[in-house]
Design a protein around this motif. Structure first.
Motif, PDB file in Angstrom:
ATOM      1  N   ASP A  15      76.627  -1.193 -11.022  1.00 24.82           N
ATOM      2  CA  ASP A  15      75.872  -2.183 -10.734  1.00 24.82           C
ATOM      3  C   ASP A  15      75.249  -2.907 -11.804  1.00 24.82           C
ATOM      4  N   THR A  16      75.703  -2.924 -13.112  1.00 23.13           N
ATOM      5  CA  THR A  16      75.187  -3.354 -14.354  1.00 23.13           C
ATOM      6  C   THR A  16      76.097  -4.632 -15.017  1.00 23.13           C
ATOM      7  N   PHE A  17      76.628  -5.233 -13.819  1.00 19.66           N
ATOM      8  CA  PHE A  17      77.537  -6.310 -14.388  1.00 19.66           C
ATOM      9  C   PHE A  17      76.751  -7.470 -14.593  1.00 19.66           C
ATOM     10  N   SER A  18      76.737  -8.059 -15.983  1.00 19.56           N
ATOM     11  CA  SER A  18      75.969  -8.978 -16.189  1.00 19.56           C
ATOM     12  C   SER A  18      76.758 -10.476 -16.530  1.00 19.56           C
ATOM     13  N   THR A  40      69.516 -17.573 -22.936  1.00 16.39           N
ATOM     14  CA  THR A  40      68.927 -16.641 -23.756  1.00 16.39           C
ATOM     15  C   THR A  40      69.789 -15.172 -23.726  1.00 16.39           C
ATOM     16  N   ARG A  41      69.688 -14.260 -24.557  1.00 17.89           N
ATOM     17  CA  ARG A  41      70.286 -13.072 -24.386  1.00 17.89           C
ATOM     18  C   ARG A  41      69.658 -12.339 -23.090  1.00 17.89           C
ATOM     19  N   GLY A  42      68.280 -12.551 -23.000  1.00 22.31           N
ATOM     20  CA  GLY A  42      67.377 -11.712 -21.859  1.00 22.31           C
ATOM     21  C   GLY A  42      67.954 -12.324 -20.633  1.00 22.31           C
ATOM     22  N   GLU A  43      68.314 -13.517 -20.505  1.00 18.92           N
ATOM     23  CA  GLU A  43      68.750 -14.294 -19.177  1.00 18.92           C
ATOM     24  C   GLU A  43      70.297 -13.887 -18.915  1.00 18.92           C
ATOM     25  N   ARG A  44      71.126 -13.735 -19.926  1.00 22.62           N
ATOM     26  CA  ARG A  44      72.414 -13.414 -19.519  1.00 22.62           C
ATOM     27  C   ARG A  44      72.569 -11.969 -19.117  1.00 22.62           C
ATOM     28  N   ARG A  45      71.412 -11.000 -19.572  1.00 23.25           N
ATOM     29  CA  ARG A  45      71.421  -9.500 -19.266  1.00 23.25           C
ATOM     30  C   ARG A  45      70.813  -9.358 -17.607  1.00 23.25           C
ATOM     31  N   SER A  97      77.967 -18.131  -8.094  1.00 24.53           N
ATOM     32  CA  SER A  97      79.335 -17.522  -8.226  1.00 24.53           C
ATOM     33  C   SER A  97      79.376 -16.167  -8.726  1.00 24.53           C
ATOM     34  N   TYR A  98      78.464 -16.087  -9.711  1.00 24.91           N
ATOM     35  CA  TYR A  98      78.097 -14.857 -10.247  1.00 24.91           C
ATOM     36  C   TYR A  98      77.442 -13.826  -9.295  1.00 24.91           C
ATOM     37  N   SER A  99      76.567 -14.113  -8.547  1.00 27.44           N
ATOM     38  CA  SER A  99      76.015 -13.553  -7.362  1.00 27.44           C
ATOM     39  C   SER A  99      77.066 -12.884  -6.215  1.00 27.44           C
ATOM     40  N   GLU A 100      77.984 -13.791  -6.129  1.00 32.14           N
ATOM     41  CA  GLU A 100      78.738 -13.678  -5.040  1.00 32.14           C
ATOM     42  C   GLU A 100      80.106 -12.464  -5.554  1.00 32.14           C
ATOM     43  N   ALA A 101      80.238 -12.571  -6.948  1.00 36.49           N
ATOM     44  CA  ALA A 101      81.076 -11.673  -7.384  1.00 36.49           C
ATOM     45  C   ALA A 101      80.403 -10.503  -7.405  1.00 36.49           C
ATOM     46  N   ARG A 102      79.059 -10.335  -7.745  1.00 35.90           N
ATOM     47  CA  ARG A 102      78.457  -9.014  -7.919  1.00 35.90           C
ATOM     48  C   ARG A 102      78.462  -8.364  -6.325  1.00 35.90           C
ATOM     49  N   ARG A 103      78.261  -8.985  -5.369  1.00 37.72           N
ATOM     50  CA  ARG A 103      78.014  -8.732  -3.967  1.00 37.72           C
ATOM     51  C   ARG A 103      79.400  -8.292  -3.513  1.00 37.72           C
ATOM     52  N   MET A 104      80.411  -8.805  -3.769  1.00 31.54           N
ATOM     53  CA  MET A 104      81.850  -8.548  -3.433  1.00 31.54           C
ATOM     54  C   MET A 104      81.987  -7.367  -3.753  1.00 31.54           C
ATOM     55  N   MET A 105      82.069  -6.963  -5.353  1.00 31.81           N
ATOM     56  CA  MET A 105      82.418  -5.826  -5.867  1.00 31.81           C
ATOM     57  C   MET A 105      81.343  -4.609  -5.553  1.00 31.81           C
TER      58      MET A 105
END
Length: 454
Positions: free
Chosen positions: A325-328, A382-387, A417-425
């Motif tokens: 669960d570290t998918f950024s 920013t890098r922090g936001e992406r991570r 979309s990013y949140s949905e991808a994380r939730r699905m995985m």
């Protein structure tokens, strides 16, 4: 390309499957429709006639009449006949001889010859060869500049020809230039004309004598239909072509050239161009093309595309991030870039069996620029936001939208979309926020590893 022909074939075969029992009369009626469909697709009239005659001889035989599924048997026969019509199997380049082995690219103006030369060079690099490109079109100055620019994109050497040189002089000197740069393949982009003339053929004949090419490849525009067949015949009679590359098959071509060239010239189609990008050149597989025409899909080509686009090590690393669960958002951006390499979504869906029958798919308009916008949004963070996407509040979303030239709504859609991808995985990995990488089966000491590429 084959949309209209595919639609008609599927309608014809649907009617055949609906027949409880096939008779000679309804088979011949279906084959008359097949012949009309081929003619409307701009297939050569003699090719269409011979094709239908050959199918009729098999379709009205005992094999079909006594079959429990006669409709399916007819489709099988048509599939085999289409495959044979287009050559039966793919034919690789014959790169045999003392280096540098020469490939002579010929064709008329506007067929995409120069771009195809660079595409072919890129494909040879993937096969661990080192090609040298030779611009021998001295009548169109932009052709030399175009090939130099394209070669720069794939970091390949180009013989420095000028418009003041004669093509024959370029051919002689280019061979030595290729040896000096340790190149094992020479790809020569020759001049084209608006139409076939004796001057063009004479020049190509002299280049053939000097270079002794292992392959003479005609680059033909599939959009020209029957004209492409006539052009191929003329070039083949004079030069003895070893293969054809059909371009612009991603356009509105009716497909007649692809179905006629092999039958008329006996010259194989070796590659097909499916776009302007340098990676948009594919090996021509007659059996796969036949399957696509008949609505059966082309899963093998889709798998090959995926294997080329996705790096195995990256995929394994990505699977680990999903498990932990570290998918950024940085990982999300990398996945978008890899998906883009597969080609257009419409092409990918068209390779899936049965998708061609869905009316909804044909109405689907995929905005390919959406990937560009999504990547721009992530790049504006920013890098922090992406991570750590959790820190992106309303103020940050406004700044990201302004920086990427998009709207706050588009930023919100990407984050969703990013949140949905994380939730699905997360769910696929076991339902927890950080599911364990392995699970033990009851009664056994073995572990089962789950791997889910994005």
């Amino acid at each position: 390309m084959f949309d209209n022909l595919s639609d008609k074939f599927q309608r014809i075969f649907k009617n055949l499957r609906g027949q409880g029992k096939l008779t000679e009369e309804n088979i011949r009626e279906a084959l008359r429709e097949v012949r009309m469909a081929l003619l409307e697709a701009d297939v050569h009239y003699k090719v269409a006639k011979d094709f239908v005659t050959g199918i009729a001889e098999r379709a009205v035989g005992q094999e079909v009449m006594t079959s429990l599924t006669p409709g399916q048997q007819v489709i099988k026969i048509v599939n085999e006949a289409l495959t044979d019509l287009m050559g039966g199997q793919s034919e690789p380049l014959r790169l045999i001889g003392k280096p540098p082995v020469c490939l002579l690219m010929v064709g008329l103006q506007g067929s995409g010859k120069t771009t195809t030369t660079a595409k072919l060079a890129r494909k040879l690099v993937q096969e661990h060869r080192k090609p040298c490109l030779v611009p021998a079109d001295v009548y169109r100055p932009a052709a030399i500049e175009q090939l130099v620019t394209l070669a720069g994109q794939i970091n390949l050497p180009v013989y420095p020809s000028t418009v003041r040189q004669k093509p024959e002089e370029i051919a002689r000197e280019a061979q030595g230039y290729a040896r000096e740069h340790n190149c094992d393949t020479l790809i020569v982009d020759t001049a084209g004309r608006l139409h076939i003339d004796t001057e063009l053929m004479g020049e190509l004949g002299r280049l053939k004598e000097i270079l002794q090419p292992a392959e003479i490849l005609l680059v033909a525009d599939a959009m020209t239909g029957q004209d492409a067949v006539q052009v191929a015949s003329a070039f083949h009679e004079t030069l003895g072509l070893s293969g054809v590359i059909l371009t612009k098959l991603d356009g509105d071509a009716r497909g007649g050239a692809a179905l006629s060239i092999r039958a008329v010239t006996r010259c194989p189609i070796k590659f097909i161009g499916l776009g302007e990008k340098l990676d948009a050149l594919e090996v021509f597989h007659p059996d796969r093309m036949s399957s696509r025409i008949l609505g059966m899909g082309d899963v093998l080509s889709m798998i090959e595309k995926a294997q080329e686009a996705f790096d195995e090590k990256e995929a394994l690393a990505m699977a680990k991030k999903f498990r932990e669960d570290t998918f950024s958002l940085e990982d999300f951006r990398n996945q978008l870039r890899q998906v883009k390499k597969l080609g257009s979504l419409e092409q990918i869906l068209g390779m899936l069996p049965g998708m061609g029958k869905l009316k909804e798919l044909k109405k689907l308009q995929v905005d390919e620029k959406e990937f560009v916008r999504m990547e721009a949004i992530i790049n504006s963070m920013t890098r922090g936001e992406r991570r750590n996407a959790d820190i992106i509040n309303a103020g940050r979303r406004k700044r990201i939208a302004d920086g990427s030239g998009t709207s706050v709504q588009e930023v919100n859609r990407l984050l969703k979309s990013y949140s949905e991808a994380r939730r699905m995985m997360r769910q696929m990995m076991g339902g927890g926020g950080s599911a364990p990488a392995t699970r033990k089966k009851k009664g056994k000491g073995k572990h089962k590893r789950a791997f889910f590429p994005f």
